[in-house]
Design an enzyme around this catalytic site. Structure first.
Site, PDB file in Angstrom:
ATOM      1  N   SER A 178       0.849  -1.192   0.000  1.00 30.61           N
ATOM      2  CA  SER A 178       0.000   0.000   0.000  1.00 30.61           C
ATOM      3  C   SER A 178       0.885   1.243   0.000  1.00 30.61           C
ATOM      4  CB  SER A 178      -0.884   0.020   1.237  1.00 30.61           C
ATOM      5  OG  SER A 178      -1.383   1.321   1.430  1.00 30.61           O
ATOM      6  N   GLY A 262      -7.789   2.108 -11.395  1.00 31.58           N
ATOM      7  CA  GLY A 262      -8.793   2.229 -12.448  1.00 31.58           C
ATOM      8  C   GLY A 262      -8.207   2.188 -13.848  1.00 31.58           C
TER       9      GLY A 262
HETATM   10  C1  LIG Z   1     -10.564   2.720  -2.306  1.00 34.98           C
HETATM   11  C2  LIG Z   1      -9.524   1.664  -2.452  1.00 34.98           C
HETATM   12  C3  LIG Z   1      -9.085   0.975  -1.338  1.00 34.98           C
HETATM   13  C4  LIG Z   1      -8.118  -0.019  -1.468  1.00 34.98           C
HETATM   14  N1  LIG Z   1      -7.715  -0.715  -0.362  1.00 34.98           N
HETATM   15  C5  LIG Z   1      -6.810  -1.724  -0.517  1.00 34.98           C
HETATM   16  C6  LIG Z   1      -6.437  -2.517   0.597  1.00 34.98           C
HETATM   17  O1  LIG Z   1      -6.914  -2.352   1.717  1.00 34.98           O
HETATM   18  N2  LIG Z   1      -5.502  -3.493   0.391  1.00 34.98           N
HETATM   19  C7  LIG Z   1      -4.956  -3.756  -0.837  1.00 34.98           C
HETATM   20  O2  LIG Z   1      -4.132  -4.665  -0.973  1.00 34.98           O
HETATM   21  N3  LIG Z   1      -5.329  -3.027  -1.905  1.00 34.98           N
HETATM   22  C8  LIG Z   1      -6.235  -2.040  -1.781  1.00 34.98           C
HETATM   23  N4  LIG Z   1      -6.625  -1.314  -2.864  1.00 34.98           N
HETATM   24  C9  LIG Z   1      -5.984  -1.598  -4.175  1.00 34.98           C
HETATM   25  C10 LIG Z   1      -6.819  -2.564  -5.013  1.00 34.98           C
HETATM   26  O3  LIG Z   1      -6.936  -3.828  -4.393  1.00 34.98           O
HETATM   27  C11 LIG Z   1      -6.179  -2.747  -6.406  1.00 34.98           C
HETATM   28  O4  LIG Z   1      -4.882  -3.283  -6.230  1.00 34.98           O
HETATM   29  C12 LIG Z   1      -6.057  -1.436  -7.165  1.00 34.98           C
HETATM   30  O5  LIG Z   1      -7.177  -0.626  -6.939  1.00 34.98           O
HETATM   31  C13 LIG Z   1      -5.914  -1.669  -8.668  1.00 34.98           C
HETATM   32  O6  LIG Z   1      -7.039  -2.349  -9.182  1.00 34.98           O
HETATM   33  P1  LIG Z   1      -8.269  -1.584  -9.887  1.00 34.98           P
HETATM   34  O7  LIG Z   1      -7.694  -0.654 -10.922  1.00 34.98           O
HETATM   35  O8  LIG Z   1      -9.087  -2.691 -10.475  1.00 34.98           O
HETATM   36  O9  LIG Z   1      -8.992  -0.868  -8.818  1.00 34.98           O
HETATM   37  C14 LIG Z   1      -7.579  -0.316  -2.763  1.00 34.98           C
HETATM   38  C15 LIG Z   1      -8.041   0.388  -3.866  1.00 34.98           C
HETATM   39  C16 LIG Z   1      -9.005   1.358  -3.734  1.00 34.98           C
HETATM   40  C17 LIG Z   1      -9.498   2.077  -4.970  1.00 34.98           C
END
Ligand SMILES: Cc1cc2nc3c(=O)[nH]c(=O)nc-3n(C[C@H](O)[C@H](O)[C@H](O)COP(=O)(O)O)c2cc1C
Length: 353
Positions: A178, A262
Site C-alpha cells: 500500500s 482504475g
Molecule cells: C478505495 C480503495 C481501497 C483499497 N484498499 C486496498 C487494501 O486495503 N488493500 C490492498 O491490498 N489493496 C487495496 N486497494 C488496491 C486494489 O486492491 C487494487 O490493487 C487497485 O485498486 C488496482 O485495481 P483496480 O484498478 O481494479 O482498482 C484499494 C483500492 C481502492 C481504490
C-alpha cells in the site's frame, strides 16, 4: 439516454444517485445495500459464473471463474457472500490489520470520473483482526472462495494475522505494497522480505500470495521490485498479485499523496504481467490487478500468463452487473476462439479482434 443492450439499470438510475454522495459515503451505501439479505440471491442464477468453461484453478484453489474482487472493497469482511453472488469467482477481504485503525485524515478518496479512475490515501481504516475473524467465521460457507489480505508493520503482527485467519479462508494475500501506510516499506528490503516469507511459509496451511507494488517501465524501481518478486518466489510463496495502486501526488488528498487505480492502469498491468512472468518463469501463480474492466482485458492478461484477475475500481463505475457481464462475454470469446478452458487461453493469441 437511448436504451441499448449495454445500458444497465445501474448506469440509468443507481449510479447518478450514488455518485451524488462523496466516495466514502457512496461506498458505505453500496456496502449497506450488499448486506440486505436475499436481494443478491437473484444474481446467482444469471451471473454467468456457472459456465463450465470458466472453471479454473489458482494455486490449487478451484474457482468457478478467474474474475475476483480485489482487496479494499470489503475491508472488514462484511459482505463476502453477496460479492460472490454477483458473479465474482473469488473475493479478497481486508486488508486486515491486527489492531483497528482509523486510517489517514480525510479527504482520502477522490473520484476521477473522466478517467474512470480513483485516487485514495485511506491507509487501512478498519476494525481490526478480531472483528474480521467474527465475520469470517459467519461466512464459512464461502470459505473456499475467500482470500484475506493481511498487513502489519512488524513481523509479529503479520504472523498473528496469518495464524488466526488461515483456518477460515482459502488463501492469504500479504500486502506489502500500500502506498498509503507508513511502515510497509521495510518489507521492500529483500533480506527482510525473505525472512518474513520463509517464516510464513513454514506455518502456512493455505496458499500464500504476496501483493507487489507496481513498477515503472524504465526506472531503477523496476529492477528493485522484480527482485522482490524473485525473492518472494524463491522463499516459497504460491503466488504474486501484480499489483497495488500506483503512487500519485495530489492536493485533493489531505495527505498530499496516495494511490491511483482504475482504467489508466490497464496498459501498464499488461506490461508488468509480461515482465514478472519472464522473471519468475512459472514459479508462482500470478493474479493480475489494475484497470481491468472488460472480458477482453481478462483475456489479454490470461494470455500473458496470469492465472486469475482482480478488479475494484471498474466495479465502482460499471456497477454490480459487471462481473456477470465479464463472465458471459469471456465465455463467448472462448467459444468463438475454440478455446475450451481458461488455462488454454495462455497459449492463445494475446489480442482478440
Ligand atoms: C478505495 C480503495 C481501497 C483499497 N484498499 C486496498 C487494501 O486495503 N488493500 C490492498 O491490498 N489493496 C487495496 N486497494 C488496491 C486494489 O486492491 C487494487 O490493487 C487497485 O485498486 C488496482 O485495481 P483496480 O484498478 O481494479 O482498482 C484499494 C483500492 C481502492 C481504490
Amino acid at each position: 439516454m437511448i436504451w441499448s443492450k449495454k445500458t444497465s439499470i445501474y448506469s440509468l438510475a443507481a449510479k447518478p444517485l450514488i455518485f451524488r454522495f462523496p466516495p466514502e459515503g457512496a461506498h458505505k451505501l453500496a456496502e449497506t445495500a450488499l448486506t440486505i439479505p436475499g436481494v443478491w440471491n437473484a444474481f446467482r442464477l444469471t451471473n454467468g459464473a456457472r459456465k463450465p468453461e470458466l472453471q479454473t484453478e489458482l494455486a490449487g484453489i478451484s474457482l468457478p471463474t478467474p474474475v475476483g474482487m480485489a482487496a479494499g472493497f470489503d475491508k472488514d469482511c462484511k459482505v463476502l457472500g453477496s460479492v460472490l453472488r454477483l458473479g465474482f469467482g473469488f473475493v479478497t477481504g481486508g486488508t486486515v490489520t491486527l489492531a483497528s485503525r482509523p486510517g489517514n485524515p480525510k479527504p482520502r478518496m477522490v473520484r476521477l470520473p473522466d478517467q474512470k479512475a480513483v485516487m485514495n490515501s485511506l491507509g487501512f481504516p478498519g476494525q481490526g483482526l478480531e472483528s474480521a475473524l467474527k465475520r469470517l467465521n459467519k461466512a464459512q460457507q464461502y470459505k473456499n472462495r475467500v482470500l484475506v489480505s493481511i498487513a502489519g508493520t512488524i513481523e509479529d503482527e503479520i504472523f498473528e494475522c496469518l495464524r488466526r485467519t488461515q483456518p477460515l479462508v482459502a488463501g492469504i494475500e500479504l500486502n506489502i505494497s500500500s502506498p498509503n501506510t507508513a511502515g510497509l516499506r521495510i518489507f521492500h528490503e529483500p533480506a527482510r522480505l525473505r525472512g518474513l516469507i520463509e517464516g510464513l511459509v513454514a506455518e502456512k496451511q493455505v496458499p500464500l500470495f504476496v501483493k507487489l507494488p507496481p513498477w515503472p517501465r524504465d526506472n531503477e524501481n523496476r529492477e528493485e521490485i522484480l527482485k522482490l518478486a524473485e525473492t518472494a518466489v524463491d522463499a516459497g510463496v504460491d503466488g504474486l498479485v501484480v499489483a497495488n495502486t500506483h503512487p500519485i501526488e495530489s492536493s485533493r488528498l489531505q495527505s498530499g499523496r496516495g494511490g491511483l487505480s482504475g482504467a489508466p492502469l490497464f496498459e501498464h498491468t499488461e506490461l508488468m504481467i509480461a515482465d514478472v512472468q519472464a522473471r519468475v518463469q512459472g514459479g508462482a501463480s500470478i493474479i493480475a490487478c489494475g484497470g481491468v474492466t472488460t472480458a477482453e482485458h481478462v483475456w489479454q492478461l490470461l494470455a500473458k500468463g496470469a492465472s486469475a484477475i482482480q478488479l475494484y475500481t471498474s466495479f465502482i463505475y460499471e456497477g454490480p452487473g459487471l462481473p456477470a457481464r465479464i463472465n458471459k462475454r469471456l465465455a463467448k470469446l472462448m467459444n468463438a476462439a475454440g478455446v475450451s478452458s481458461i488455462a488454454d487461453i495462455a497459449d492463445s493469441p494475446p489480442v482478440i479482434k
